[in-house]
Scaffold this motif. Structure first.
Motif, PDB file in Angstrom:
ATOM      1  N   ALA A  42      30.633  42.441  43.009  1.00  0.00           N
ATOM      2  CA  ALA A  42      31.229  42.614  41.687  1.00  0.00           C
ATOM      3  C   ALA A  42      31.608  44.068  41.423  1.00  0.00           C
ATOM      4  O   ALA A  42      32.622  44.350  40.773  1.00  0.00           O
ATOM      5  N   ALA A  43      30.807  45.003  41.948  1.00  0.00           N
ATOM      6  CA  ALA A  43      30.980  46.408  41.580  1.00  0.00           C
ATOM      7  C   ALA A  43      32.051  47.139  42.382  1.00  0.00           C
ATOM      8  O   ALA A  43      32.781  47.970  41.832  1.00  0.00           O
ATOM      9  N   LEU A  44      32.155  46.872  43.691  1.00  0.00           N
ATOM     10  CA  LEU A  44      33.050  47.698  44.501  1.00  0.00           C
ATOM     11  C   LEU A  44      34.516  47.598  44.068  1.00  0.00           C
ATOM     12  O   LEU A  44      35.194  48.623  43.984  1.00  0.00           O
ATOM     13  N   PRO A  45      35.065  46.416  43.772  1.00  0.00           N
ATOM     14  CA  PRO A  45      36.454  46.388  43.284  1.00  0.00           C
ATOM     15  C   PRO A  45      36.630  47.175  41.986  1.00  0.00           C
ATOM     16  O   PRO A  45      37.696  47.775  41.762  1.00  0.00           O
ATOM     17  N   VAL A  46      35.610  47.200  41.141  1.00  0.00           N
ATOM     18  CA  VAL A  46      35.679  47.972  39.903  1.00  0.00           C
ATOM     19  C   VAL A  46      35.707  49.468  40.213  1.00  0.00           C
ATOM     20  O   VAL A  46      36.510  50.226  39.653  1.00  0.00           O
ATOM     21  N   ILE A  47      34.839  49.896  41.129  1.00  0.00           N
ATOM     22  CA  ILE A  47      34.820  51.301  41.532  1.00  0.00           C
ATOM     23  C   ILE A  47      36.167  51.705  42.117  1.00  0.00           C
ATOM     24  O   ILE A  47      36.718  52.762  41.783  1.00  0.00           O
ATOM     25  N   ARG A  48      36.728  50.867  42.969  1.00  0.00           N
ATOM     26  CA  ARG A  48      38.025  51.167  43.572  1.00  0.00           C
ATOM     27  C   ARG A  48      39.108  51.309  42.500  1.00  0.00           C
ATOM     28  O   ARG A  48      39.920  52.233  42.530  1.00  0.00           O
TER      29      ARG A  48
ATOM     30  N   ASN B 197      29.091  44.972  32.055  1.00  0.00           N
ATOM     31  CA  ASN B 197      30.272  44.614  31.285  1.00  0.00           C
ATOM     32  C   ASN B 197      31.036  45.900  30.960  1.00  0.00           C
ATOM     33  O   ASN B 197      30.467  46.847  30.429  1.00  0.00           O
ATOM     34  N   ILE B 198      32.313  45.916  31.278  1.00  0.00           N
ATOM     35  CA  ILE B 198      33.143  47.108  31.105  1.00  0.00           C
ATOM     36  C   ILE B 198      34.371  46.704  30.311  1.00  0.00           C
ATOM     37  O   ILE B 198      35.027  45.699  30.623  1.00  0.00           O
TER      38      ILE B 198
ATOM     39  N   PRO C  74      28.863  50.875  37.936  1.00  0.00           N
ATOM     40  CA  PRO C  74      30.059  51.266  38.679  1.00  0.00           C
ATOM     41  C   PRO C  74      30.862  52.352  37.968  1.00  0.00           C
ATOM     42  O   PRO C  74      31.533  53.151  38.619  1.00  0.00           O
ATOM     43  N   VAL C  75      30.757  52.409  36.652  1.00  0.00           N
ATOM     44  CA  VAL C  75      31.470  53.454  35.903  1.00  0.00           C
ATOM     45  C   VAL C  75      30.843  54.815  36.191  1.00  0.00           C
ATOM     46  O   VAL C  75      31.546  55.799  36.489  1.00  0.00           O
ATOM     47  N   GLU C  76      29.510  54.872  36.098  1.00  0.00           N
ATOM     48  CA  GLU C  76      28.827  56.148  36.361  1.00  0.00           C
ATOM     49  C   GLU C  76      29.064  56.603  37.798  1.00  0.00           C
ATOM     50  O   GLU C  76      29.313  57.791  38.053  1.00  0.00           O
ATOM     51  N   LEU C  77      29.002  55.681  38.755  1.00  0.00           N
ATOM     52  CA  LEU C  77      29.186  56.050  40.149  1.00  0.00           C
ATOM     53  C   LEU C  77      30.615  56.512  40.406  1.00  0.00           C
ATOM     54  O   LEU C  77      30.842  57.529  41.088  1.00  0.00           O
ATOM     55  N   ALA C  78      31.598  55.787  39.871  1.00  0.00           N
ATOM     56  CA  ALA C  78      32.992  56.202  40.043  1.00  0.00           C
ATOM     57  C   ALA C  78      33.235  57.572  39.419  1.00  0.00           C
ATOM     58  O   ALA C  78      33.959  58.414  39.975  1.00  0.00           O
ATOM     59  N   LYS C  79      32.653  57.817  38.245  1.00  0.00           N
ATOM     60  CA  LYS C  79      32.819  59.110  37.575  1.00  0.00           C
ATOM     61  C   LYS C  79      32.239  60.243  38.420  1.00  0.00           C
ATOM     62  O   LYS C  79      32.855  61.312  38.565  1.00  0.00           O
TER      63      LYS C  79
ATOM     64  N   THR D 296      38.771  46.428  32.674  1.00  0.00           N
ATOM     65  CA  THR D 296      37.917  45.523  31.913  1.00  0.00           C
ATOM     66  C   THR D 296      37.332  44.535  32.903  1.00  0.00           C
ATOM     67  O   THR D 296      38.073  43.899  33.662  1.00  0.00           O
ATOM     68  N   ALA D 297      36.020  44.443  32.936  1.00  0.00           N
ATOM     69  CA  ALA D 297      35.366  43.560  33.912  1.00  0.00           C
ATOM     70  C   ALA D 297      34.044  43.075  33.355  1.00  0.00           C
ATOM     71  O   ALA D 297      33.337  43.813  32.662  1.00  0.00           O
ATOM     72  N   SER D 298      33.706  41.825  33.689  1.00  0.00           N
ATOM     73  CA  SER D 298      32.451  41.247  33.228  1.00  0.00           C
ATOM     74  C   SER D 298      31.743  40.586  34.402  1.00  0.00           C
ATOM     75  O   SER D 298      32.375  39.936  35.242  1.00  0.00           O
TER      76      SER D 298
END
Length: 303
Positions: free
Chosen positions: A121-127, A143-144, A73-78, A136-138
């Motif tokens: 798990a990923a979409l709220p992190v991307i948002r 794990n971020i 999700p970090v790479e995609l958001a970036k 911070t998310a696991s």
């Protein structure tokens, strides 16, 4: 009215794709939409949209869809933030699980039963990352720790839409999404799906914007290609092909009317055949759309 390329129509050179993007903008289409399919001949959507951003000025740029499971999700958001910055906020990402094909699941290195939980798990992190938050998310999938992908400000992306057709996917839309994009659906199916999403969102305490329902619609200007005729025959038996891929202005008007009455407010037309001249074809397609809307009592095109 947006313009999509789907999975079957492609290009052979940067010049041809540049002609497509510039012609779409010049002939009055409001957006370009590219689909994602790792194991087919379709070019990667996000790099192609970045290129489209460089050769156009105003047309919006969308994904239909961007696959989430299997990606960081970090790479995609970036990546999304970068493209949104480069195109001055014209990016409109739509997210999903991807096609239900074993080859696609293998390419993303995620099994069928893990796709939904990974997405959840990923979409709220991307948002959150696109908002400019430090996250911070696991989860079992990533794990971020104290991570931010922007300069601290929100990305120039206003809404995150989703695709999907099963009740599980539509329930996920109601919970996590700002909009829904349907594909290969009849007006009755979109009506039922929209009602389901709105009701589910209300039960979750969310108000779903009724202007945020879209449809990806294959269209044959003169005829239906053998490839899509075969697809419709095998994947959607018993359904009138004209409901899923209309041919000609009259059929297009009927389908647009049906979906508009069902609650669809955004349409993306996908030309069924790859032309020899994109400039001419996109003008002719636009003429068909304008003509169909002029005969409609409900469909109105934004000018």
């Amino acid at each position: 009215m947006g313009l999509g390329l789907g999975l079957g129509v492609s290009w052979t050179s940067s010049a041809e794709f540049a002609q497509f993007a510039r012609s779409a903008e010049a002939t009055g289409w409001d957006s370009i939409w590219l689909s994602e399919h790792l194991t087919g001949p379709t070019p990667a959507a996000l790099p192609a949209l970045a290129y489209a951003a460089a050769v156009t000025s105003n047309i919006r740029l969308g994904t239909s869809i961007t696959v989430v499971p299997g990606r960081s999700p970090v790479e995609l958001a970036k990546t999304l933030w970068t493209i949104a910055e480069l195109c001055d906020g014209r990016l409109l990402p739509i997210f999903g699980l991807g096609t239900a094909e074993d080859a696609e699941h293998a390419a993303f290195n995620v099994g069928r039963r893990h796709r939904g939980p990974w997405f959840d798990a990923a979409l709220p992190v991307i948002r959150a990352l696109l908002r400019g938050d430090r996250v911070t998310a696991s989860s079992p999938y990533f794990n971020i720790s104290d991570t931010c992908v922007t300069d601290g400000g929100a990305a120039a992306i206003s809404d995150l839409w989703m695709g999907g057709r099963s009740q599980t996917e539509l329930r996920r839309v109601a919970k996590l999404s700002d909009g829904w994009l349907a594909s290969f659906a009849t007006p009755l199916q979109t009506r039922n799906s929209i009602a389901f999403i709105v009701n589910q969102a209300a039960e979750m305490g969310r108000e779903f914007d009724k202007e945020h329902f879209g449809l990806l619609l294959p269209y044959g200007r003169l005829s239906r290609s053998a490839a899509i005729a075969d697809l419709l025959d095998h994947a959607y038996p018993g359904i009138d092909p004209d409901e899923l891929c209309p041919v000609g202005v009259d059929a297009l008007r009927r389908v647009l009317d049906g979906h508009a009455k069902a609650g669809v407010t955004k349409f993306i037309l996908v030309p069924d055949n790859r032309p020899t001249n994109w400039s001419l074809e996109l003008k002719l397609l636009r003429d068909d759309v304008v003509s169909a809307a002029a005969r409609s009592e409900i469909v109105r095109l934004a000018e």
